[in-house]
Design a protein around this motif. Structure first.
Motif, mmCIF file in Angstrom:
data_model
loop_
_atom_site.group_PDB
_atom_site.id
_atom_site.type_symbol
_atom_site.label_atom_id
_atom_site.label_comp_id
_atom_site.label_asym_id
_atom_site.label_seq_id
_atom_site.Cartn_x
_atom_site.Cartn_y
_atom_site.Cartn_z
ATOM 1 N N LEU A 1 -1.924 14.748 -10.365
ATOM 2 C CA LEU A 1 -2.845 13.582 -10.261
ATOM 3 C C LEU A 1 -3.781 14.147 -8.595
ATOM 4 N N LEU A 2 -3.086 14.735 -7.715
ATOM 5 C CA LEU A 2 -3.345 15.007 -6.279
ATOM 6 C C LEU A 2 -4.260 16.376 -6.600
ATOM 7 N N THR A 3 -4.091 17.267 -7.408
ATOM 8 C CA THR A 3 -4.692 18.519 -7.357
ATOM 9 C C THR A 3 -5.625 18.716 -8.453
ATOM 10 N N ALA B 1 -11.707 11.368 -6.021
ATOM 11 C CA ALA B 1 -10.814 12.343 -6.565
ATOM 12 C C ALA B 1 -9.961 12.009 -7.540
ATOM 13 N N MET B 2 -9.099 10.735 -7.199
ATOM 14 C CA MET B 2 -8.530 10.098 -8.303
ATOM 15 C C MET B 2 -8.998 9.860 -9.824
ATOM 16 N N LEU C 1 -0.515 3.089 -14.729
ATOM 17 C CA LEU C 1 -1.488 3.786 -15.964
ATOM 18 C C LEU C 1 -0.864 4.625 -16.730
ATOM 19 N N THR C 2 0.127 5.174 -16.238
ATOM 20 C CA THR C 2 0.673 6.356 -17.243
ATOM 21 C C THR C 2 2.321 5.909 -17.795
ATOM 22 N N GLY C 3 2.947 5.083 -16.959
ATOM 23 C CA GLY C 3 4.128 4.905 -17.280
ATOM 24 C C GLY C 3 5.412 5.805 -17.196
ATOM 25 N N LEU D 1 -0.165 3.729 -3.082
ATOM 26 C CA LEU D 1 -1.081 3.375 -4.130
ATOM 27 C C LEU D 1 -1.386 4.306 -5.048
ATOM 28 N N MET D 2 -1.641 5.462 -4.811
ATOM 29 C CA MET D 2 -1.425 6.496 -5.770
ATOM 30 C C MET D 2 -0.273 6.351 -6.615
ATOM 31 N N ILE D 3 0.890 6.367 -6.258
ATOM 32 C CA ILE D 3 1.951 6.601 -6.923
ATOM 33 C C ILE D 3 2.163 5.302 -8.029
ATOM 34 N N GLY D 4 1.960 3.953 -7.294
ATOM 35 C CA GLY D 4 1.963 3.001 -8.171
ATOM 36 C C GLY D 4 0.851 2.808 -9.082
ATOM 37 N N GLY D 5 -0.454 3.274 -8.838
ATOM 38 C CA GLY D 5 -1.391 3.286 -9.791
ATOM 39 C C GLY D 5 -1.057 4.157 -10.772
#
Lengths: 321, 322
Positions: free
Chosen positions: B69-71, B42-43, B152-154, B144-148
């Motif tokens: 990112l989630l949707t 999904a990510m 990735l985007t800053g 993890l998603m938030i950190g990633g």
């Protein structure tokens, strides 16, 4: 010593129309080994479950170590070790892990736990197998681990439900000897249920015969046989070298002995039923009369006969109904 | 060190052991792998489409990068929260379906119950341990998603976004908790683990697939031709259908998470023209979104507690024998 550690008063459990346990009254004193003897389905397990508060009695009370088992089962379970008839372990854990888990549940402090479990495993003879997974254990080993489980919490009372079921004869002997030794050394009260007479006979101080939810008789084995077979419970059978003639001229003389109630003669075998133990007198008498005595057998009633007798009387009762 | 730690008590000991059991079990590893794979897929899809989603100025939510990112999805696979609406029940069911009956069948329940522990502690330990694991899993994934995303985007994260994502995780945990308590209850009722597993899976399938169809069939059978109805009547029928559908826990869950993850959702039912008049299509504040999903969340919690209460009722006075 006089204060009974297990006290059951009018304990009754009803499943629908069936009374599994019917008005049971039983006192067990501290330090004794009591055998609850009865056929399958007599209500032994139900009685034990009620003593531990694992099932509620329909009426009556069970007091164990001074606590009511129905209203305060936790207090009872702190002092009573119970080994169920088909004891199970977590198969993915080793024997030691299983044991330590039970120890922790009983609130044994972490720093004592190692020492304690090692001791207990030593006592039941599983020290060498403690790191094996219990799925690899034989029935006898599981039974021993079950006993270790019971001992780790330092109980005052041990309740064993059919502890000898499914173990081979040597295993049974060792296991029972272990129980007896533990009871004597540590002053433990042991209640064990079984349908196997000989096992119970080997270790128990007192026996209760339990059929169809009722305790038919209790006491030590001697008292039980006296209770059952009346006072004329001594049977002496004597074998002579030569056949005894029929009719026997000595018979009237022996009949005159006040202790003798019955004489049976089959060729060279004489069977005397008497009120007292008169074996020595009988042998002396026969030898003086010139008979060559080649065998003397004193018949003691064992549990087998007692058990049998109870079943007979029980089935008679049923037939009458 | 160990001797200084306070005595955890039997409850703590049981939770500890149950967690260890779950972590070591194959069943749980497989489910974790499944969920992590779904998450990664999904990510991946959302990351490849994030640029167009953020650039879409017609969407009032386009600035919430982390919610996007989630949707976001390109319709090749459903977004993560939709995946979860059917994977989460499976997770709950698999952690609870044999909680009590497997112990009973292996004879360990009698042994356990002969120890000085309260019966309800056993049930609670089973429930709490599974929940601890599930919470750990979902929080780890979210962080993890938030950190990633940060790496990735800053892009800086809005506090609102964090709250919404945490809210999403909490609701997901509540949703798993419902299925967990349902399966624990059935594991008490049924002696065989297979029976209780099949029953819970049956209930799950019924609610995810058949329930909507059944509701539609029933309502259609007495719904008059919409052409002859006034608008008020159409709305009342629509409400009826929606309310019936909300009996299904997965409906409650998807309503709740959709509202939380898409801040511009203002109502879960039909909205009349009068209500819409003057409304600017803009994201709602976090508090307003929570107000909208509050009934859903309390419904989920209530059914969880209900199942647990039933489980408790069935277990407390039951005779324990192997």
């Amino acid at each position: 010593m006089k204060d009974p550690i297990i006290q059951l008063k009018g304990l009754t459990k009803q499943y629908g129309a069936v009374k599994a346990v019917d008005g049971l009254n039983l006192d067990i004193d501290k330090g004794e080994i009591f055998g609850l003897l009865g056929p399958n389905g007599a209500g032994k397990t139900t009685t034990i479950l009620m003593m531990l508060g694992l099932t509620d009695p329909t009426s009556g009370t069970a007091f164990v170590c001074g606590h009511n088992a129905t209203s305060s089962p936790i207090q009872v379970k702190k002092k009573v070790g119970y080994m169920p008839d088909s004891v199970g372990f977590y198969d993915n854990m080793t024997a030691l892990e299983n044991l330590v888990y039970i120890g922790r549940l009983n609130g044994i402090p972490e720093n004592e736990l190692k020492k304690r479990s090692a001791e207990v495993l030593e006592v039941v003879g599983l020290a060498a197998d403690q790191h094996k997974k219990t799925s690899a254990f034989s029935r006898g080993m599981k039974q021993r681990l079950g006993l270790a489980d019971v001992l780790i919490k330092n109980p005052e009372v041990i309740i064993l439900d059919e502890p000898t079921l499914g173990i081979d004869p040597t295993g049974v002997r060792d296991f029972l000897a272990l129980i007896k030794q533990l009871s004597r050394q540590q002053g433990l009260t042991v209640l064990l249920s079984s349908h196997h007479l000989h096992h119970v006979q080997q270790v128990c101080d007192r026996v209760g015969i339990f059929v169809n939810g009722q305790l038919l008789a209790q006491g030590d084995i001697g008292a039980l046989s006296a209770q059952l077979f009346g006072i004329d419970s001594h049977v002496t059978s004597i074998k002579t070298a030569q056949p005894v003639p029929q009719p026997w001229q000595l018979e009237p003389e022996l009949q005159a002995w006040e202790a003798i109630t019955q004489i049976n003669i089959h060729e060279n075998e004489l069977e005397f039923t008497s009120r007292r133990d008169i074996t020595a007198a009988l042998v002396r008498f026969l030898v003086e009369k010139g008979y060559d005595v080649i065998g003397v057998n004193q018949k003691n009633y064992g549990l087998d006969d007692i058990y049998q007798k109870y079943f007979e009387s029980n089935s008679i009762k049923k037939n009458k109904l | 060190m160990k001797s200084q730690s306070p005595d955890p008590g039997p409850f703590g000991v049981m939770v500890h052991k149950e967690i260890a059991d779950h972590v070591r079990s194959w069943r749980f590893s497989i489910l974790i792998a499944l969920i992590v794979l779904t998450f990664i897929a999904a990510m991946y899809v959302s990351l490849t489409n994030i640029k167009s989603a953020i650039g879409n100025t017609k969407d009032p939510d386009h600035l919430f990068l982390y919610l996007k990112l989630l949707t976001t999805t390109d319709n090749s696979i459903p977004p993560f929260h939709v995946f979860l609406s059917f994977l989460a029940p499976l997770l709950g069911i698999s952690l609870g379906f044999d909680a009590v009956n497997s112990e009973q069948n292996s004879g360990t329940l009698t042994r356990l119950m002969a120890q000085p522990i309260y019966r309800d502690n056993l049930l609670l330990a089973k429930f709490v341990s599974a929940l601890v694991i599930v919470s750990g899993l979902f929080f780890a994934l979210a962080l993890l998603m938030i950190g990633g995303g940060l790496v990735l985007t800053g892009v800086r994260m809005e506090p609102q976004e964090l709250l919404r994502i945490l809210g999403f995780i909490v609701i997901t945990i509540a949703y798993v908790a419902f299925w967990l308590s349902l399966s624990i209850m059935l594991s008490i009722l049924f002696k065989q683990a297979a029976t209780s597993a099949l029953t819970t899976i049956g209930i799950w399938l019924f609610f995810t697939i058949f329930y909507q169809i059944v509701i539609n069939l029933i309502v259609k059978s007495f719904l008059p031709d919409p052409a002859y109805l006034s608008q008020a009547e159409i709305i009342s029928y629509n409400d009826l259908i929606l309310n019936l559908q909300r009996i299904a826990p997965n409906q409650l869950y998807s309503d709740a998470v959709t509202t939380l993850l898409m801040p511009s959702v203002r109502s879960l039912g039909p909205v009349t023209m009068e209500q819409m008049a003057g409304a600017i299509p803009a994201p709602l504040p976090f508090k307003e979104s929570v107000m909208i999903v509050w009934p859903q969340v309390s419904g989920l919690m209530a059914s969880t507690v209900g199942c647990f209460a039933f489980a408790y009722y069935f277990f407390m006075r039951r005779e324990i024998r192997s």
